[in-house]
Design a protein around this motif. Structure first.
Motif, PDB file in Angstrom:
ATOM      1  N   UNK A  13      57.812  11.770  -0.103  1.00  0.00           N
ATOM      2  CA  UNK A  13      56.818  10.916  -0.185  1.00  0.00           C
ATOM      3  C   UNK A  13      55.559  11.734   0.555  1.00  0.00           C
ATOM      4  N   UNK A  14      54.393  11.294   0.058  1.00  0.00           N
ATOM      5  CA  UNK A  14      53.122  11.858   0.730  1.00  0.00           C
ATOM      6  C   UNK A  14      52.274  10.738   1.236  1.00  0.00           C
ATOM      7  N   UNK A  15      52.472  10.428   2.500  1.00  0.00           N
ATOM      8  CA  UNK A  15      51.670   9.228   3.089  1.00  0.00           C
ATOM      9  C   UNK A  15      50.427   9.546   3.251  1.00  0.00           C
ATOM     10  N   UNK A  16      49.404   8.825   2.931  1.00  0.00           N
ATOM     11  CA  UNK A  16      48.072   8.829   3.222  1.00  0.00           C
ATOM     12  C   UNK A  16      47.807   8.126   4.732  1.00  0.00           C
ATOM     13  N   UNK A  17      46.585   8.320   5.046  1.00  0.00           N
ATOM     14  CA  UNK A  17      46.223   7.716   6.131  1.00  0.00           C
ATOM     15  C   UNK A  17      46.148   6.154   6.239  1.00  0.00           C
ATOM     16  N   UNK A  18      46.517   5.672   7.549  1.00  0.00           N
ATOM     17  CA  UNK A  18      46.428   4.162   7.543  1.00  0.00           C
ATOM     18  C   UNK A  18      45.175   3.542   7.662  1.00  0.00           C
ATOM     19  N   UNK A  19      44.898   2.730   6.581  1.00  0.00           N
ATOM     20  CA  UNK A  19      43.420   2.183   6.545  1.00  0.00           C
ATOM     21  C   UNK A  19      43.275   0.780   6.931  1.00  0.00           C
ATOM     22  N   UNK A  20      42.424   0.253   7.565  1.00  0.00           N
ATOM     23  CA  UNK A  20      42.354  -1.093   7.946  1.00  0.00           C
ATOM     24  C   UNK A  20      41.056  -1.380   7.605  1.00  0.00           C
ATOM     25  N   UNK A  21      40.796  -2.430   6.658  1.00  0.00           N
ATOM     26  CA  UNK A  21      39.769  -3.216   6.071  1.00  0.00           C
ATOM     27  C   UNK A  21      39.779  -4.465   6.242  1.00  0.00           C
ATOM     28  N   UNK A  22      38.461  -4.890   6.395  1.00  0.00           N
ATOM     29  CA  UNK A  22      38.318  -6.802   6.564  1.00  0.00           C
ATOM     30  C   UNK A  22      37.667  -7.161   5.650  1.00  0.00           C
TER      31      UNK A  22
ATOM     32  N   UNK B 291      43.022   4.656  -8.946  1.00  0.00           N
ATOM     33  CA  UNK B 291      42.162   5.640  -8.227  1.00  0.00           C
ATOM     34  C   UNK B 291      41.298   5.795  -7.104  1.00  0.00           C
ATOM     35  N   UNK B 292      41.369   6.246  -6.147  1.00  0.00           N
ATOM     36  CA  UNK B 292      40.425   6.009  -5.238  1.00  0.00           C
ATOM     37  C   UNK B 292      40.662   4.636  -4.199  1.00  0.00           C
ATOM     38  N   UNK B 293      41.860   3.955  -4.384  1.00  0.00           N
ATOM     39  CA  UNK B 293      41.994   2.773  -3.581  1.00  0.00           C
ATOM     40  C   UNK B 293      43.228   1.953  -3.801  1.00  0.00           C
ATOM     41  N   UNK B 294      43.337   0.751  -3.151  1.00  0.00           N
ATOM     42  CA  UNK B 294      44.267  -0.193  -3.575  1.00  0.00           C
ATOM     43  C   UNK B 294      43.800  -1.528  -3.867  1.00  0.00           C
ATOM     44  N   UNK B 295      43.970  -2.115  -4.883  1.00  0.00           N
ATOM     45  CA  UNK B 295      43.260  -3.557  -5.321  1.00  0.00           C
ATOM     46  C   UNK B 295      44.346  -4.407  -4.724  1.00  0.00           C
ATOM     47  N   UNK B 296      43.753  -5.454  -4.101  1.00  0.00           N
ATOM     48  CA  UNK B 296      44.183  -6.416  -3.405  1.00  0.00           C
ATOM     49  C   UNK B 296      44.274  -7.844  -4.119  1.00  0.00           C
ATOM     50  N   UNK B 297      45.309  -8.653  -4.551  1.00  0.00           N
ATOM     51  CA  UNK B 297      45.256 -10.002  -5.054  1.00  0.00           C
ATOM     52  C   UNK B 297      46.081 -10.858  -4.142  1.00  0.00           C
ATOM     53  N   UNK B 298      45.397 -11.783  -3.885  1.00  0.00           N
ATOM     54  CA  UNK B 298      46.392 -12.784  -3.162  1.00  0.00           C
ATOM     55  C   UNK B 298      45.557 -14.019  -2.773  1.00  0.00           C
TER      56      UNK B 298
ATOM     57  N   UNK C 263      40.003  -7.912  -3.514  1.00  0.00           N
ATOM     58  CA  UNK C 263      39.237  -6.737  -3.154  1.00  0.00           C
ATOM     59  C   UNK C 263      39.906  -5.560  -3.377  1.00  0.00           C
ATOM     60  N   UNK C 264      39.131  -4.572  -2.741  1.00  0.00           N
ATOM     61  CA  UNK C 264      39.675  -3.273  -3.013  1.00  0.00           C
ATOM     62  C   UNK C 264      39.404  -2.418  -1.611  1.00  0.00           C
TER      63      UNK C 264
END
Length: 129
Positions: free
Chosen positions: A29-38, A73-80, A108-109
Motif C-alpha cells: 500500500x502507498x499511504x498518502x499524507x494525513x489531511x484534515x479539512x473542515x 483524481x486529486x482528492x476524496x469526495x465525501x457524502x454523509x 464536499x471534497x
C-alpha cells in the motif's frame, strides 16, 4: 489518507536440489499524507407544526450517518448526513420537554494531490463543537 494497492510475487519458500521456488502474492500500500479539512454547515430548520415553539434548548447533539468516501483524481469526495437532535422545553403553560430531529446533507471534497480513482480512501468524519 488514501491507499493504493499493488500486488506482485514474492518468494515464500525454497527447497530441493534444483532450487524450486514457491511464490505468493504480496499486496503493498502507498499511504498518502494525513489531511484534515473542515466543512462549515449552516442551515435554518423549522419545527413541525405539531411541536410547540422552543422556550429553551436543553441539549443539542449532532452525529454523522450514511458516510461515503470515494477517491477521485486529486482528492476524496465525501457524502454523509448530519443528524441533529434537539432536546428543549416548549412554550406555553405546560412547558413540556420535547425532542426533535433534523437531517442535513454533508457533501464536499478533501484535496489530496496524490489521490486517484481506484484508490481506497481511509478516514473519519467527526463533528467538532
Amino acid at each position: 489518507s488514501v491507499w493504493e494497492t499493488n500486488s506482485g510475487e514474492i518468494a515464500s519458500d525454497a527447497s530441493g536440489e534444483g532450487l524450486q521456488l514457491k511464490c505468493g502474492t504480496l499486496a503493498v500500500g502507498l499511504d498518502t499524507e494525513i489531511k484534515k479539512d473542515t466543512f462549515s454547515l449552516r442551515d435554518q430548520f423549522t419545527l413541525d407544526r405539531t411541536k410547540p415553539d422552543i422556550e429553551e434548548i436543553l441539549q443539542c447533539d449532532t452525529v454523522i450517518s450514511q458516510k461515503e468516501m470515494k477517491a477521485v483524481k486529486g482528492g476524496v469526495n465525501i457524502k454523509a448526513e448530519a443528524v441533529i437532535s434537539v432536546l428543549y422545553t416548549g412554550t406555553g403553560e405546560e412547558a413540556a420537554v420535547e425532542v426533535c430531529e433534523f437531517y442535513m446533507p454533508v457533501n464536499g471534497t478533501v484535496e489530496i494531490p496524490e489521490a486517484a480513482e481506484g484508490m481506497i480512501p481511509f478516514g473519519s468524519i467527526t463533528v467538532e463543537k
